[in-house]
Design a protein around this motif. Sequence first.
Motif, PDB file in Angstrom:
ATOM      1  N   ALA A 176     -28.062  49.713 -12.051  1.00  0.00           N
ATOM      2  CA  ALA A 176     -29.451  50.007 -11.670  1.00  0.00           C
ATOM      3  C   ALA A 176     -30.420  49.462 -12.715  1.00  0.00           C
ATOM      4  O   ALA A 176     -31.508  48.970 -12.374  1.00  0.00           O
ATOM      5  CB  ALA A 176     -29.639  51.512 -11.513  1.00  0.00           C
ATOM      6  N   TYR A 177     -30.021  49.524 -13.980  1.00  0.00           N
ATOM      7  CA  TYR A 177     -30.891  48.989 -15.033  1.00  0.00           C
ATOM      8  C   TYR A 177     -30.999  47.473 -14.911  1.00  0.00           C
ATOM      9  O   TYR A 177     -32.092  46.914 -15.051  1.00  0.00           O
ATOM     10  CB  TYR A 177     -30.347  49.387 -16.401  1.00  0.00           C
ATOM     11  CG  TYR A 177     -31.136  48.791 -17.539  1.00  0.00           C
ATOM     12  CD1 TYR A 177     -32.459  49.166 -17.769  1.00  0.00           C
ATOM     13  CD2 TYR A 177     -30.575  47.822 -18.371  1.00  0.00           C
ATOM     14  CE1 TYR A 177     -33.194  48.601 -18.804  1.00  0.00           C
ATOM     15  CE2 TYR A 177     -31.303  47.261 -19.410  1.00  0.00           C
ATOM     16  CZ  TYR A 177     -32.615  47.652 -19.617  1.00  0.00           C
ATOM     17  OH  TYR A 177     -33.348  47.086 -20.623  1.00  0.00           O
ATOM     18  N   ARG A 178     -29.884  46.815 -14.649  1.00  0.00           N
ATOM     19  CA  ARG A 178     -29.925  45.366 -14.448  1.00  0.00           C
ATOM     20  C   ARG A 178     -30.883  44.998 -13.328  1.00  0.00           C
ATOM     21  O   ARG A 178     -31.652  44.040 -13.435  1.00  0.00           O
ATOM     22  CB  ARG A 178     -28.518  44.831 -14.125  1.00  0.00           C
ATOM     23  CG  ARG A 178     -27.578  44.711 -15.301  1.00  0.00           C
ATOM     24  CD  ARG A 178     -26.162  44.431 -14.828  1.00  0.00           C
ATOM     25  NE  ARG A 178     -26.105  43.289 -13.939  1.00  0.00           N
ATOM     26  CZ  ARG A 178     -25.810  42.056 -14.329  1.00  0.00           C
ATOM     27  NH1 ARG A 178     -25.548  41.825 -15.604  1.00  0.00           N
ATOM     28  NH2 ARG A 178     -25.777  41.073 -13.465  1.00  0.00           N
ATOM     29  N   ASP A 179     -30.835  45.759 -12.250  1.00  0.00           N
ATOM     30  CA  ASP A 179     -31.717  45.478 -11.105  1.00  0.00           C
ATOM     31  C   ASP A 179     -33.183  45.637 -11.506  1.00  0.00           C
ATOM     32  O   ASP A 179     -34.038  44.852 -11.083  1.00  0.00           O
ATOM     33  CB  ASP A 179     -31.385  46.408  -9.941  1.00  0.00           C
ATOM     34  CG  ASP A 179     -30.031  46.098  -9.311  1.00  0.00           C
ATOM     35  OD1 ASP A 179     -29.504  44.990  -9.564  1.00  0.00           O
ATOM     36  OD2 ASP A 179     -29.499  46.958  -8.587  1.00  0.00           O
ATOM     37  N   SER A 180     -33.473  46.649 -12.331  1.00  0.00           N
ATOM     38  CA  SER A 180     -34.865  46.862 -12.735  1.00  0.00           C
ATOM     39  C   SER A 180     -35.351  45.737 -13.653  1.00  0.00           C
ATOM     40  O   SER A 180     -36.507  45.301 -13.568  1.00  0.00           O
ATOM     41  CB  SER A 180     -35.018  48.223 -13.429  1.00  0.00           C
ATOM     42  OG  SER A 180     -34.342  48.242 -14.677  1.00  0.00           O
ATOM     43  N   VAL A 181     -34.466  45.241 -14.525  1.00  0.00           N
ATOM     44  CA  VAL A 181     -34.842  44.119 -15.389  1.00  0.00           C
ATOM     45  C   VAL A 181     -35.017  42.850 -14.566  1.00  0.00           C
ATOM     46  O   VAL A 181     -35.949  42.060 -14.796  1.00  0.00           O
ATOM     47  CB  VAL A 181     -33.794  43.917 -16.497  1.00  0.00           C
ATOM     48  CG1 VAL A 181     -34.104  42.651 -17.308  1.00  0.00           C
ATOM     49  CG2 VAL A 181     -33.751  45.128 -17.424  1.00  0.00           C
ATOM     50  N   ALA A 182     -34.123  42.631 -13.604  1.00  0.00           N
ATOM     51  CA  ALA A 182     -34.255  41.460 -12.730  1.00  0.00           C
ATOM     52  C   ALA A 182     -35.583  41.494 -11.979  1.00  0.00           C
ATOM     53  O   ALA A 182     -36.267  40.465 -11.850  1.00  0.00           O
ATOM     54  CB  ALA A 182     -33.082  41.403 -11.756  1.00  0.00           C
ATOM     55  N   ALA A 183     -35.959  42.659 -11.474  1.00  0.00           N
ATOM     56  CA  ALA A 183     -37.236  42.787 -10.773  1.00  0.00           C
ATOM     57  C   ALA A 183     -38.404  42.512 -11.716  1.00  0.00           C
ATOM     58  O   ALA A 183     -39.398  41.874 -11.330  1.00  0.00           O
ATOM     59  CB  ALA A 183     -37.351  44.185 -10.172  1.00  0.00           C
ATOM     60  N   TYR A 184     -38.291  42.964 -12.958  1.00  0.00           N
ATOM     61  CA  TYR A 184     -39.345  42.722 -13.949  1.00  0.00           C
ATOM     62  C   TYR A 184     -39.473  41.227 -14.227  1.00  0.00           C
ATOM     63  O   TYR A 184     -40.594  40.687 -14.321  1.00  0.00           O
ATOM     64  CB  TYR A 184     -39.016  43.472 -15.234  1.00  0.00           C
ATOM     65  CG  TYR A 184     -40.022  43.264 -16.338  1.00  0.00           C
ATOM     66  CD1 TYR A 184     -41.160  44.054 -16.441  1.00  0.00           C
ATOM     67  CD2 TYR A 184     -39.835  42.248 -17.285  1.00  0.00           C
ATOM     68  CE1 TYR A 184     -42.088  43.855 -17.453  1.00  0.00           C
ATOM     69  CE2 TYR A 184     -40.757  42.044 -18.300  1.00  0.00           C
ATOM     70  CZ  TYR A 184     -41.879  42.845 -18.385  1.00  0.00           C
ATOM     71  OH  TYR A 184     -42.809  42.625 -19.374  1.00  0.00           O
ATOM     72  N   ILE A 185     -38.341  40.528 -14.364  1.00  0.00           N
ATOM     73  CA  ILE A 185     -38.370  39.094 -14.623  1.00  0.00           C
ATOM     74  C   ILE A 185     -39.062  38.363 -13.475  1.00  0.00           C
ATOM     75  O   ILE A 185     -39.912  37.478 -13.695  1.00  0.00           O
ATOM     76  CB  ILE A 185     -36.937  38.557 -14.832  1.00  0.00           C
ATOM     77  CG1 ILE A 185     -36.369  39.087 -16.156  1.00  0.00           C
ATOM     78  CG2 ILE A 185     -36.912  37.032 -14.820  1.00  0.00           C
ATOM     79  CD1 ILE A 185     -34.908  38.742 -16.378  1.00  0.00           C
ATOM     80  N   ARG A 186     -38.724  38.726 -12.233  1.00  0.00           N
ATOM     81  CA  ARG A 186     -39.343  38.057 -11.081  1.00  0.00           C
ATOM     82  C   ARG A 186     -40.837  38.316 -11.031  1.00  0.00           C
ATOM     83  O   ARG A 186     -41.614  37.439 -10.637  1.00  0.00           O
ATOM     84  CB  ARG A 186     -38.664  38.522  -9.799  1.00  0.00           C
ATOM     85  CG  ARG A 186     -37.186  38.129  -9.696  1.00  0.00           C
ATOM     86  CD  ARG A 186     -36.592  38.448  -8.341  1.00  0.00           C
ATOM     87  NE  ARG A 186     -35.161  38.148  -8.307  1.00  0.00           N
ATOM     88  CZ  ARG A 186     -34.204  39.044  -8.460  1.00  0.00           C
ATOM     89  NH1 ARG A 186     -34.529  40.335  -8.654  1.00  0.00           N
ATOM     90  NH2 ARG A 186     -32.945  38.690  -8.420  1.00  0.00           N
ATOM     91  N   ALA A 187     -41.230  39.511 -11.461  1.00  0.00           N
ATOM     92  CA  ALA A 187     -42.658  39.848 -11.422  1.00  0.00           C
ATOM     93  C   ALA A 187     -43.439  39.166 -12.537  1.00  0.00           C
ATOM     94  O   ALA A 187     -44.676  39.073 -12.459  1.00  0.00           O
ATOM     95  CB  ALA A 187     -42.826  41.358 -11.518  1.00  0.00           C
ATOM     96  N   HIS A 188     -42.748  38.686 -13.575  1.00  0.00           N
ATOM     97  CA  HIS A 188     -43.419  38.066 -14.724  1.00  0.00           C
ATOM     98  C   HIS A 188     -42.910  36.652 -14.970  1.00  0.00           C
ATOM     99  O   HIS A 188     -43.001  36.140 -16.086  1.00  0.00           O
ATOM    100  CB  HIS A 188     -43.203  38.917 -15.982  1.00  0.00           C
ATOM    101  CG  HIS A 188     -43.799  40.288 -15.910  1.00  0.00           C
ATOM    102  ND1 HIS A 188     -43.191  41.327 -15.247  1.00  0.00           N
ATOM    103  CD2 HIS A 188     -44.964  40.780 -16.410  1.00  0.00           C
ATOM    104  CE1 HIS A 188     -43.939  42.414 -15.355  1.00  0.00           C
ATOM    105  NE2 HIS A 188     -45.022  42.109 -16.050  1.00  0.00           N
TER     106      HIS A 188
END
Length: 422
Positions: A176-188
Amino acid sequence: MELRAPKGTVDMLPDAARAWERLSKTAHALFARYGYEPIYTPLFEHTELFARGIGEATDIVTKEMYTFADRSGRSLTLRPEGTAGVVRAAIEHSLVPQGSVAKFYYAGPMFRYERPQKGRMRQFWQIGVELLGAAEPSADAEVIALLVRYFESLGLPRERRRLLVNSMGDEACRPAYRDSVAAYIRAHEDGLCEECRRRADANPLRAFDCKNESCQAVMAGAPRISDALCDECRAHYEAVKRRLDALGVAYEEEPRLVRGLDYYTRTVFEVQAEGLGAQNAIGGGGRYDGLFATLGGPPTPGLGFALGFERTLLALRAAGVEPGAAEGVAAYVAAVDESARDAVFGLAMALRDAGVAAELDHRGRSLKAQLKHADKLGARVAVIVGPDELASGEATVRDMLTKDERRVALVDVPARVAALIG
């Protein structure tokens, strides 16, 4: 064609070779006190060992491995790190029976195809340990403390190094943490390099390790693993820190610390040193509780560390510590003329057999030139044999510091030299 060492490799000349031997001997002596035993695995392994163990999406596997086919067409790879081979050996030879703990250390060359730079070569040398079969936080604290104690024993000052620690969670909380970091990368992604944007799909946590300054600034605002740990991982991490505190081991928590290999779970750590620029890590490691199962073995917890010889040597020298200093020659045996050459040769060998570092002339030089050579080598004692000494069965033993001389029976020369050099 002028023959030179291949790009990314260097000859380990005497100064560096002495330093490597000093670091290796220090490791062997220290690690043995903690119950670690030596293990040496092949320089090359089947490629799938590293692809499965390290992770197919890691930079090491995708970009840096030296891979070739043997005559049967089987893919082999020069080892890029030491842990996977040790775990393979532990599985193959049943070195960790159910309910037991095994401890190993190793030292030797590793190989990665990367851009050569100061302290980073394509053939490089590592020293490492692996503690297998222990899931308790005390094992993490022991391994971390051992790495710190090692650098202390080499003389690297505390003020010139820092220990970073973090927890990367496990299979219960990291996805779940990996998914949240991946989403952050896509957003930035506009502020990130192409490599970090690609990592959103392949290995998002590796973006924390990017050396690009703009990427570091963006990733500073990413979700922190410390906010996402499950109860068990959090309790494990807190217990590790309590034990480090009890030992007086100073550390800094770094929530962005990730190690470059996919097999790490929970505790990760790294020692950084001053004077090395951006590439300032000299050693580190972590826990890899899933690696045995990934490689086809029984579920077995494990953890360890590796330290790089080249960067450790740079850090020591930047701190004014020279681990490769030559011990020097204790005694120089000189011949007055050709008639004494046989006796000088035998006397030099007798001194060596008695444990004294001794040298003699192999070029037929004059006595004056021999004594000049003795000075250059830093010899503490000169042993001189000529026709007069041969006639009396003696040698002249000269203290090179005080210039005091005395005649000594040939059979007593080793004892007299040993007394002078202390």
